[in-house]
Design an enzyme around this catalytic site. Structure first.
Site, mmCIF file in Angstrom:
data_model
loop_
_atom_site.group_PDB
_atom_site.id
_atom_site.type_symbol
_atom_site.label_atom_id
_atom_site.label_comp_id
_atom_site.label_asym_id
_atom_site.label_seq_id
_atom_site.Cartn_x
_atom_site.Cartn_y
_atom_site.Cartn_z
ATOM 1 N N ARG A 1 0.832 -1.208 0.000
ATOM 2 C CA ARG A 1 0.000 0.000 0.000
ATOM 3 C C ARG A 1 0.867 1.259 0.000
ATOM 4 N NH1 ARG A 1 -2.578 1.842 4.557
ATOM 5 N NH2 ARG A 1 -2.331 -0.218 5.488
ATOM 6 N N TYR B 1 -17.064 13.608 -16.306
ATOM 7 C CA TYR B 1 -17.264 12.162 -16.247
ATOM 8 C C TYR B 1 -18.309 11.873 -15.172
ATOM 9 C CZ TYR B 1 -16.177 7.265 -15.223
ATOM 10 O OH TYR B 1 -16.263 5.917 -14.998
ATOM 11 N N ASP C 1 -8.574 16.820 -14.957
ATOM 12 C CA ASP C 1 -8.651 15.454 -15.478
ATOM 13 C C ASP C 1 -8.217 15.502 -16.941
ATOM 14 O OD1 ASP C 1 -9.355 12.975 -16.520
ATOM 15 O OD2 ASP C 1 -11.213 12.835 -15.367
ATOM 16 N N LYS D 1 -7.616 4.110 -19.552
ATOM 17 C CA LYS D 1 -7.928 4.548 -20.901
ATOM 18 C C LYS D 1 -6.662 4.635 -21.762
ATOM 19 C CE LYS D 1 -12.115 5.124 -19.152
ATOM 20 N NZ LYS D 1 -12.006 5.125 -17.700
#
Length: 394
Positions: free
Chosen positions: A55, A108, A180, A205
């Site tokens: 993590r 989005y 973004d 993407k």
């Protein structure tokens, strides 16, 4: 200074401490403690250390993050498990109860939920501006505005935000900015060059490019990224080792893929403009786009995303015709997501129905005749031919 194509192959090599040409997958949750207590303390407390606990960090994640930071021109980057993990972690590392956020109207859909539903639960107020009108942003700024959140080109209506204006205004007011950059990718646009503080991506993407992973990236100064890393430790959105390796693999061909996708998308958009059954084409690479000149100023390429509106006497006929086209396409798959090597198409009014009311869809420029297209790397003549035969079935 090397070119971007060279950086994609060679950046971050210092994190591969093996003799393997291709970095290995560090499929482990934890690492042996160093015998030196000072070194172990450093590993346990240093932000993004690659050899303590997954993590906290992972060697291949570190190599991939350094590469993305190099692409975006920022000091550092942090990988997350999904694009929304990147968005939410970045935003929550900036705002607190009592703060105000200004966001554009079109985002989005999952980001819209974060802004409209999640942040208000924690005492953060959000107001909205028209990204095509700079003066509407000025009007929303308040004394307690802590964040301006933008996305350009926007999803799904391909509107463009003036990054230089946003960056300059925010610096003047002491406000943090987040952009973004998923739709553009760093090949086509680098928001940091226009004064934007933090850049986020759904690396699922264009960055990954093969529709076989989910990932996100947060890019910015080392201080901003370390702050986001600390927030991620609590939120838990670390990227798995194999997905980090897949992302690094996909990034190697990013420039090649995006340049081919740009060319295909422009050719398809130009063809759509000549077709009698297409009422409107939204593509920022076309002179007909209302913000084409702005896109030319801040983008190196115009992305592989476009929207078309099918013609019809009313919305019901537009909807029926759009469904006919969707069901008739053979190369374009009707599937969510975007930015892969394969071409995809979706019906935004159906996809956004879960998160948007009819009024919200209308404000976002979404109607029943609209199709959102993610262009892949297939041959442009085949892509045009597929839409030609599908439109011929109306």
């Amino acid at each position: 200074m090397s070119h971007i194509e060279t950086d994609l192959i060679h950046s971050g090599k210092a994190f591969n401490e093996t003799r393997s040409v291709i970095p290995p997958i560090y499929q482990t949750a934890t690492y042996f403690a160093d015998a030196n207590p000072e070194e172990y303390l450093k590993a346990a407390t240093e932000a993004r250390h690659p050899y303590f606990y997954h993590r906290h960090g992972n060697p291949v994640s570190s190599q991939t993050a350094e590469l993305v930071a190099r692409l975006e021109g920022t000091e550092a980057a942090l990988l997350t498990a999904t694009g929304m993990a990147a968005v939410s972690t970045a935003v929550l590392s900036i705002v607190k109860a009592g703060d105000h956020v200004v966001a554009q109207r079109s985002h989005y859909s999952a980001a819209s939920v974060l802004l409209k539903e999640v942040l208000p639960q924690f005492g953060v107020e959000v107001s909205y501006f028209d990204q095509s009108d700079n003066s509407s942003l000025d009007a929303e700024i308040r004394p307690n505005t802590a964040l301006i959140y933008v996305e350009t080109p926007s999803n799904p209506n391909l509107a463009i935000t003036d990054l230089a204006y946003v960056g300059a205004l925010a610096r003047e007011k002491g406000i943090t900015t987040v952009c973004d950059n998923t739709f553009a990718s760093p090949i086509n646009q680098r928001p940091g060059d226009f004064g934007i503080d933090i850049i986020v991506h759904s690396a699922t993407k264009y960055l990954g490019g093969h529709s076989d992973l989910t990932a996100g990236v947060i890019c910015g100064t080392s201080a901003a990224v370390n702050k986001a890393w600390k927030k991620m430790l609590s939120l838990g959105g670390a990227l798995a080792p194999f997905d980090a390796w897949l992302l690094l693999r996909g990034l190697r061909t990013l420039s090649l893929r995006v340049k081919q996708i740009n060319a295909n998308a422009l050719a398809l958009a130009q063809w759509f403009e000549t077709h009698p059954l297409i009422k409107r084409v939204l593509y920022c690479g076309l002179p007909s786009h209302p913000q084409h000149e702005l896109a030319r100023r801040q983008m190196n390429g115009f992305t592989g995303m476009l929207c078309v509106e099918i013609a019809g006497k009313d919305e019901q006929e537009q909807f029926t015709r759009a469904q006919t086209v969707l069901n008739s396409l053979q190369l374009f798959a009707n599937a969510a997501s975007l930015g892969g090597v394969e071409s995809l198409v979706v019906h935004p009014a159906s996809m956004w129905g879960l998160h948007h009311s009819p009024e919200q869809k209308l404000k976002a420029g979404i109607n029943d005749g609209m199709l959102r297209i993610s262009v892949g790397i297939e041959h442009e003549e085949d892509l045009i031919g597929d839409f030609e035969q599908a439109l011929g079935r109306i």
